[in-house]
Design an enzyme around this catalytic site. Sequence first.
Site, PDB file in Angstrom:
ATOM      1  CB  CYS A   1     -23.682  -1.660 -41.036  1.00 18.20           C
ATOM      2  SG  CYS A   1     -23.817  -2.914 -39.762  1.00 18.20           S
TER       3      CYS A   1
ATOM      4  CG  HIS B   1     -27.454   0.571 -41.223  1.00 23.39           C
ATOM      5  ND1 HIS B   1     -27.735  -0.634 -41.794  1.00 23.39           N
ATOM      6  CD2 HIS B   1     -26.819   0.298 -40.056  1.00 23.39           C
ATOM      7  CE1 HIS B   1     -27.295  -1.609 -41.012  1.00 23.39           C
ATOM      8  NE2 HIS B   1     -26.740  -1.067 -39.954  1.00 23.39           N
TER       9      HIS B   1
ATOM     10  CG  ASN C   1     -28.153  -3.994 -38.281  1.00 24.45           C
ATOM     11  OD1 ASN C   1     -27.755  -4.144 -39.434  1.00 24.45           O
ATOM     12  ND2 ASN C   1     -27.468  -3.333 -37.367  1.00 24.45           N
TER      13      ASN C   1
HETATM   14  N1  COA Z   1     -34.960  -7.869 -23.722  1.00 26.00           N
HETATM   15  C1  COA Z   1     -35.171  -7.444 -22.466  1.00 26.00           C
HETATM   16  N2  COA Z   1     -34.297  -6.698 -21.779  1.00 26.00           N
HETATM   17  C2  COA Z   1     -33.141  -6.386 -22.388  1.00 26.00           C
HETATM   18  C3  COA Z   1     -32.842  -6.809 -23.690  1.00 26.00           C
HETATM   19  C4  COA Z   1     -33.811  -7.579 -24.360  1.00 26.00           C
HETATM   20  N3  COA Z   1     -33.629  -8.012 -25.626  1.00 26.00           N
HETATM   21  N4  COA Z   1     -31.620  -6.334 -24.037  1.00 26.00           N
HETATM   22  C5  COA Z   1     -31.164  -5.644 -22.986  1.00 26.00           C
HETATM   23  N5  COA Z   1     -32.074  -5.691 -21.979  1.00 26.00           N
HETATM   24  C6  COA Z   1     -31.997  -5.057 -20.664  1.00 26.00           C
HETATM   25  C7  COA Z   1     -30.590  -4.819 -20.209  1.00 26.00           C
HETATM   26  O1  COA Z   1     -30.079  -5.967 -19.600  1.00 26.00           O
HETATM   27  C8  COA Z   1     -30.772  -3.676 -19.246  1.00 26.00           C
HETATM   28  O2  COA Z   1     -31.187  -4.208 -18.031  1.00 26.00           O
HETATM   29  P1  COA Z   1     -30.651  -3.589 -16.633  1.00 26.00           P
HETATM   30  O3  COA Z   1     -31.046  -2.145 -16.652  1.00 26.00           O
HETATM   31  O4  COA Z   1     -31.354  -4.412 -15.606  1.00 26.00           O
HETATM   32  O5  COA Z   1     -29.172  -3.781 -16.668  1.00 26.00           O
HETATM   33  C9  COA Z   1     -31.950  -2.887 -19.811  1.00 26.00           C
HETATM   34  O6  COA Z   1     -32.584  -3.770 -20.748  1.00 26.00           O
HETATM   35  C10 COA Z   1     -31.579  -1.584 -20.492  1.00 26.00           C
HETATM   36  O7  COA Z   1     -30.540  -1.835 -21.398  1.00 26.00           O
HETATM   37  P2  COA Z   1     -29.910  -0.630 -22.166  1.00 26.00           P
HETATM   38  O8  COA Z   1     -28.676  -1.099 -22.852  1.00 26.00           O
HETATM   39  O9  COA Z   1     -29.795   0.517 -21.253  1.00 26.00           O
HETATM   40  O10 COA Z   1     -31.058  -0.298 -23.233  1.00 26.00           O
HETATM   41  P3  COA Z   1     -31.049   0.816 -24.334  1.00 26.00           P
HETATM   42  O11 COA Z   1     -32.196   1.710 -24.080  1.00 26.00           O
HETATM   43  O12 COA Z   1     -29.713   1.417 -24.559  1.00 26.00           O
HETATM   44  O13 COA Z   1     -31.385  -0.030 -25.660  1.00 26.00           O
HETATM   45  C11 COA Z   1     -30.355  -0.981 -27.581  1.00 26.00           C
HETATM   46  C12 COA Z   1     -30.509  -1.037 -26.073  1.00 26.00           C
HETATM   47  C13 COA Z   1     -29.422  -2.089 -27.997  1.00 26.00           C
HETATM   48  C14 COA Z   1     -31.721  -1.205 -28.225  1.00 26.00           C
HETATM   49  C15 COA Z   1     -29.807   0.413 -27.986  1.00 26.00           C
HETATM   50  O14 COA Z   1     -28.687   0.749 -27.199  1.00 26.00           O
HETATM   51  C16 COA Z   1     -29.425   0.454 -29.442  1.00 26.00           C
HETATM   52  O15 COA Z   1     -30.249   0.294 -30.309  1.00 26.00           O
HETATM   53  N6  COA Z   1     -28.135   0.705 -29.754  1.00 26.00           N
HETATM   54  C17 COA Z   1     -27.647   0.674 -31.115  1.00 26.00           C
HETATM   55  C18 COA Z   1     -27.427  -0.750 -31.530  1.00 26.00           C
HETATM   56  C19 COA Z   1     -27.150  -0.910 -33.000  1.00 26.00           C
HETATM   57  O16 COA Z   1     -27.810  -0.344 -33.809  1.00 26.00           O
HETATM   58  N7  COA Z   1     -26.160  -1.755 -33.320  1.00 26.00           N
HETATM   59  C20 COA Z   1     -25.786  -2.084 -34.649  1.00 26.00           C
HETATM   60  C21 COA Z   1     -25.150  -0.926 -35.330  1.00 26.00           C
HETATM   61  S1  COA Z   1     -24.594  -1.352 -36.925  1.00 26.00           S
END
Ligand code: COA
Length: 315
Positions: A108, A242, A272
């Site tokens: 990215c 980004h 993204n």
């Molecule tokens: N819809 C519903 N539930 C979802 C889901 C979705 N699309 N994706 C994940 N979940 C669930 C998980 O299974 C988890 O369930 P559990 O607690 O029963 O195991 C719960 O939601 C929480 O997941 P978690 O990973 O703790 O959520 P989070 O608050 O960390 O948010 C992201 C997840 C991905 C939004 C966040 O971590 C993020 O934005 N990270 C950066 C990602 C990024 O930018 N990547 C590209 C970089 S170039």
Amino acid sequence: MKIIGTGSALPKKIVTNDMLSEFLDTSDAWIYPRTGIKSRHVISDEKLEDMAAEAARKALADAGMEAGDLDMIICSNVVNEYITPSLSCIIQGAIGATCPCLDINCACAGFIYALDIAESHFKAGRVKNVLIVCAEEPTRMTSWKDRSVCVLFGDGAGAAVLTEGDNIKGIKCSAASATDKLYQKHILEPTPYITKEEESIPLQMKGQDVFKFAVKASSGDIRYLLDNLGMKADDIDWYLLHQANMRIINSIRDFLGQPAEKFPTNVENHGNSSSASCPILLDECNRKGMFKPGDKLALSAFGAGFISGAVIIEW
Ligand code: COA
């Protein structure tokens, strides 16, 4: 060097969060508050190389330049249908350029790395005009059964034309190998001699680790540049970050202590789009006439690797 033209191109298919919840155990109520994403453009019948060429042509038209005037094309791309030839060579042919071409894969942060490479060529006096195209289809990297990853991404292409000037005030590129945090693997052609085990794995992500890295790297890169240039965060008119996640953008904004008005976003409607994210946002803002000559822009991006980079530009 300075940026004198921008362009972008997007797939026509728009997929909303509600559409995702028709086949995934997810919802707008989960996705939007955690990411700021409402919808994304997803490739259907388009070819990425056509979108890349369209973005390039628009950037050339904006710059008032012909493809024949280009001395170099740099294409940032993580994955596309071709392993070889390079996407930049395909774009070169499509737009009718004749200059040398190269592809980079800096995830990215590709636009920032491409600017850094271009700047080196300008400083060496080897080029007068350079085209950067960032073209990405991350929706083809994820499993569409994995709700934790596929909801985050969208496809698109963004381009910029550069010419001689003194408008790049500073660039910082960083890398910190953490290959288990964000990766995808694919199987190469078999040979009679391969004895190792190989597997094809769609994009895997440790979301919270990526989140923490993103905030630290991006705010660190911007702070490094500001300090080096004797500038304050207040001196920057526009922060173009980004577009991965609104919460990441807000955390970086909090760290810099800057108002939301300085942070244009399109993550709501694009998700993204990897390295295309920054140049698409740049193009959208440019076409809205948001930048005045002399405005200071800070661009910053982060991604798999981990890789990150930031640049401060005078418009
Ligand atoms: N819809 C519903 N539930 C979802 C889901 C979705 N699309 N994706 C994940 N979940 C669930 C998980 O299974 C988890 O369930 P559990 O607690 O029963 O195991 C719960 O939601 C929480 O997941 P978690 O990973 O703790 O959520 P989070 O608050 O960390 O948010 C992201 C997840 C991905 C939004 C966040 O971590 C993020 O934005 N990270 C950066 C990602 C990024 O930018 N990547 C590209 C970089 S170039």
